[in-house]
Design an enzyme around this catalytic site. Sequence first.
Site, PDB file in Angstrom:
ATOM      1  N   GLY A 180      18.463   1.525   1.121  1.00  0.00           N
ATOM      2  CA  GLY A 180      19.368   1.722   2.140  1.00  0.00           C
ATOM      3  C   GLY A 180      19.217   0.355   3.642  1.00  0.00           C
ATOM      4  CG  ASP A 183      21.865  -1.003   0.686  1.00  0.00           C
ATOM      5  OD1 ASP A 183      21.254  -0.660   1.783  1.00  0.00           O
ATOM      6  OD2 ASP A 183      23.149  -0.698   0.477  1.00  0.00           O
ATOM      7  CE1 TYR A 194      22.277  11.773   8.074  1.00  0.00           C
ATOM      8  CE2 TYR A 194      22.452  12.506  10.319  1.00  0.00           C
ATOM      9  CZ  TYR A 194      22.161  11.633   9.627  1.00  0.00           C
ATOM     10  OH  TYR A 194      21.284  10.835  10.091  1.00  0.00           O
TER      11      TYR A 194
HETATM   12  N1  LIG Z   1      21.746   4.993  12.917  1.00  0.00           N
HETATM   13  C1  LIG Z   1      21.418   6.365  13.646  1.00  0.00           C
HETATM   14  O1  LIG Z   1      21.709   6.410  14.733  1.00  0.00           O
HETATM   15  C2  LIG Z   1      20.529   7.194  13.160  1.00  0.00           C
HETATM   16  C3  LIG Z   1      20.166   8.420  13.835  1.00  0.00           C
HETATM   17  C4  LIG Z   1      19.357   9.416  13.107  1.00  0.00           C
HETATM   18  C5  LIG Z   1      18.751   8.982  11.855  1.00  0.00           C
HETATM   19  N2  LIG Z   1      19.214   7.955  11.185  1.00  0.00           N
HETATM   20  C6  LIG Z   1      18.709   7.760   9.881  1.00  0.00           C
HETATM   21  O2  LIG Z   1      18.134   6.468   9.610  1.00  0.00           O
HETATM   22  C7  LIG Z   1      18.683   6.023   8.296  1.00  0.00           C
HETATM   23  C8  LIG Z   1      19.121   4.682   8.328  1.00  0.00           C
HETATM   24  O3  LIG Z   1      20.288   4.911   9.099  1.00  0.00           O
HETATM   25  P1  LIG Z   1      21.383   3.484   9.331  1.00  0.00           P
HETATM   26  O4  LIG Z   1      22.074   3.790  10.587  1.00  0.00           O
HETATM   27  O5  LIG Z   1      20.779   2.433   8.965  1.00  0.00           O
HETATM   28  O6  LIG Z   1      22.443   3.970   8.313  1.00  0.00           O
HETATM   29  P2  LIG Z   1      23.924   3.327   7.834  1.00  0.00           P
HETATM   30  O7  LIG Z   1      24.795   4.082   7.288  1.00  0.00           O
HETATM   31  O8  LIG Z   1      24.099   1.957   8.507  1.00  0.00           O
HETATM   32  O9  LIG Z   1      23.102   2.523   6.346  1.00  0.00           O
HETATM   33  C9  LIG Z   1      22.808   3.232   5.246  1.00  0.00           C
HETATM   34  C10 LIG Z   1      22.346   2.453   3.963  1.00  0.00           C
HETATM   35  O10 LIG Z   1      22.413   3.348   2.879  1.00  0.00           O
HETATM   36  C11 LIG Z   1      23.111   2.544   1.906  1.00  0.00           C
HETATM   37  N3  LIG Z   1      23.506   3.384   0.891  1.00  0.00           N
HETATM   38  C12 LIG Z   1      24.279   4.538   0.792  1.00  0.00           C
HETATM   39  N4  LIG Z   1      24.473   5.149  -0.170  1.00  0.00           N
HETATM   40  C13 LIG Z   1      23.693   4.406  -0.921  1.00  0.00           C
HETATM   41  C14 LIG Z   1      23.274   4.875  -2.312  1.00  0.00           C
HETATM   42  N5  LIG Z   1      23.879   5.796  -3.231  1.00  0.00           N
HETATM   43  N6  LIG Z   1      22.441   3.972  -3.351  1.00  0.00           N
HETATM   44  C15 LIG Z   1      21.786   3.194  -2.348  1.00  0.00           C
HETATM   45  N7  LIG Z   1      22.049   2.650  -0.977  1.00  0.00           N
HETATM   46  C16 LIG Z   1      22.801   3.354  -0.339  1.00  0.00           C
HETATM   47  C17 LIG Z   1      24.293   1.888   2.457  1.00  0.00           C
HETATM   48  O11 LIG Z   1      24.685   0.856   1.667  1.00  0.00           O
HETATM   49  C18 LIG Z   1      23.579   1.451   3.724  1.00  0.00           C
HETATM   50  O12 LIG Z   1      23.342   0.024   3.597  1.00  0.00           O
HETATM   51  C19 LIG Z   1      19.192   6.969   7.743  1.00  0.00           C
HETATM   52  O13 LIG Z   1      18.538   8.019   6.651  1.00  0.00           O
HETATM   53  C20 LIG Z   1      19.628   7.915   8.856  1.00  0.00           C
HETATM   54  O14 LIG Z   1      19.848   9.276   8.503  1.00  0.00           O
HETATM   55  C21 LIG Z   1      19.978   7.016  11.876  1.00  0.00           C
END
Ligand SMILES: NC(=O)c1ccc[n+]([C@@H]2O[C@H](COP(=O)([O-])OP(=O)(O)OC[C@H]3O[C@@H](n4cnc5c(N)ncnc54)[C@H](O)[C@@H]3O)[C@@H](O)[C@H]2O)c1
Length: 319
Positions: free
Chosen positions: A7, A31, A138
């Site tokens: 991801g 990804d 989630y």
């Molecule tokens: N952004 C935030 O504010 C935040 C806050 C708390 C936790 N997180 C955690 O941090 C991590 C990264 O978050 P982010 O903001 O970069 O998320 P994002 O939604 O921007 O990116 C998620 C990525 O996962 C990929 N993805 C989704 N489904 C997939 C699949 N089936 N197979 C392969 N890839 C897949 C997407 O293509 C994307 O590149 C996550 O685990 C999220 O739960 C983020």
Amino acid sequence: MKILLTGAAGQVGTDLLPLLTARGDSLTVLDLTPRPATCPAGVTWVRGDITLAQEVSEAVKQAQPERILHLAAILSATGESVPHRAWRVNMEGTHHVLEAARLFGVKQVFFTSTIAAFGPGLTDPVGNDVSMRPTTMYGVTKVAGELLGEYYQKAFGLDFRGVRFPGLINAGIPGGGTTDYALWMFIDGLRTGAYECFVSAGSRVPFMYMPDALRAVIELMDAPKSKLTRSIYNIAAMSPTAEEIAAEVRRNIPGVRLSFKSDARRQAILDSWPHVLDDSLARTDWGWRNTYDLKGMVADLMPKMRRLVETNRDLPVHA
Ligand SMILES: NC(=O)c1ccc[n+]([C@@H]2O[C@H](COP(=O)([O-])OP(=O)(O)OC[C@H]3O[C@@H](n4cnc5c(N)ncnc54)[C@H](O)[C@@H]3O)[C@@H](O)[C@H]2O)c1
């Protein structure tokens, strides 16, 4: 260090890849999306789906990483629209990642959990080891992911560790989280001069500026295991209300019109989360310290946001 990131095309991975490349790590990304133009040279990009065990296992077998940094997920607001998909990606996907790590002898899996793993009714500041009863898909999948990783640690000796991120802010495209309103205030404030925020002005949740979040990942990833008394750690930096963020945006974008109209669905998600996190265990165990408060973050972020908006005329319209 050979690291496989799932991801990494998202909000976190896009900023993390250059940092890891700069320190000489050898990186493979798995990804769903194709390799973006921003991906640093030298990174191996595998297009694959973590819900398919075979694709995860093949990527890990080929890359032979010492660590997996597991970022791929469906975030909170999107997850409530497609809960079955959120289960498959966040839960089955995490299981496939852990299982591939076990099968191919990966030493460490790093998990990115969230404040959404907590449920309503907790007393602020919310500590590391409280009862976790989230009310979103989630959150359910993230608590279960934490527990599953701890099971793999106990049963198979995997080094499993990670952080619970607050809402993250950077000059990037939000990924469908409930804290995305903070980013849209900047993005729409700059490109259209106005934004109607989908939560009420008094809504307060923990936030963190991305450089602090990425430093936390790297510091915890590298911390000696002997220092860690937990596998998953709260990390915290600031807890502004939506109005306090808006006030900072107004100071930096003169004339911008920011208003608040609560969307019942997303407000309910936000209201189920802690307002303030207690991250004292992270501070004691591995020396975590945040650098940015709200003012410091906005001062650093503003020029980057301006560049993002100026150079990306086709930015998506917010939901
Ligand atoms: N952004 C935030 O504010 C935040 C806050 C708390 C936790 N997180 C955690 O941090 C991590 C990264 O978050 P982010 O903001 O970069 O998320 P994002 O939604 O921007 O990116 C998620 C990525 O996962 C990929 N993805 C989704 N489904 C997939 C699949 N089936 N197979 C392969 N890839 C897949 C997407 O293509 C994307 O590149 C996550 O685990 C999220 O739960 C983020």
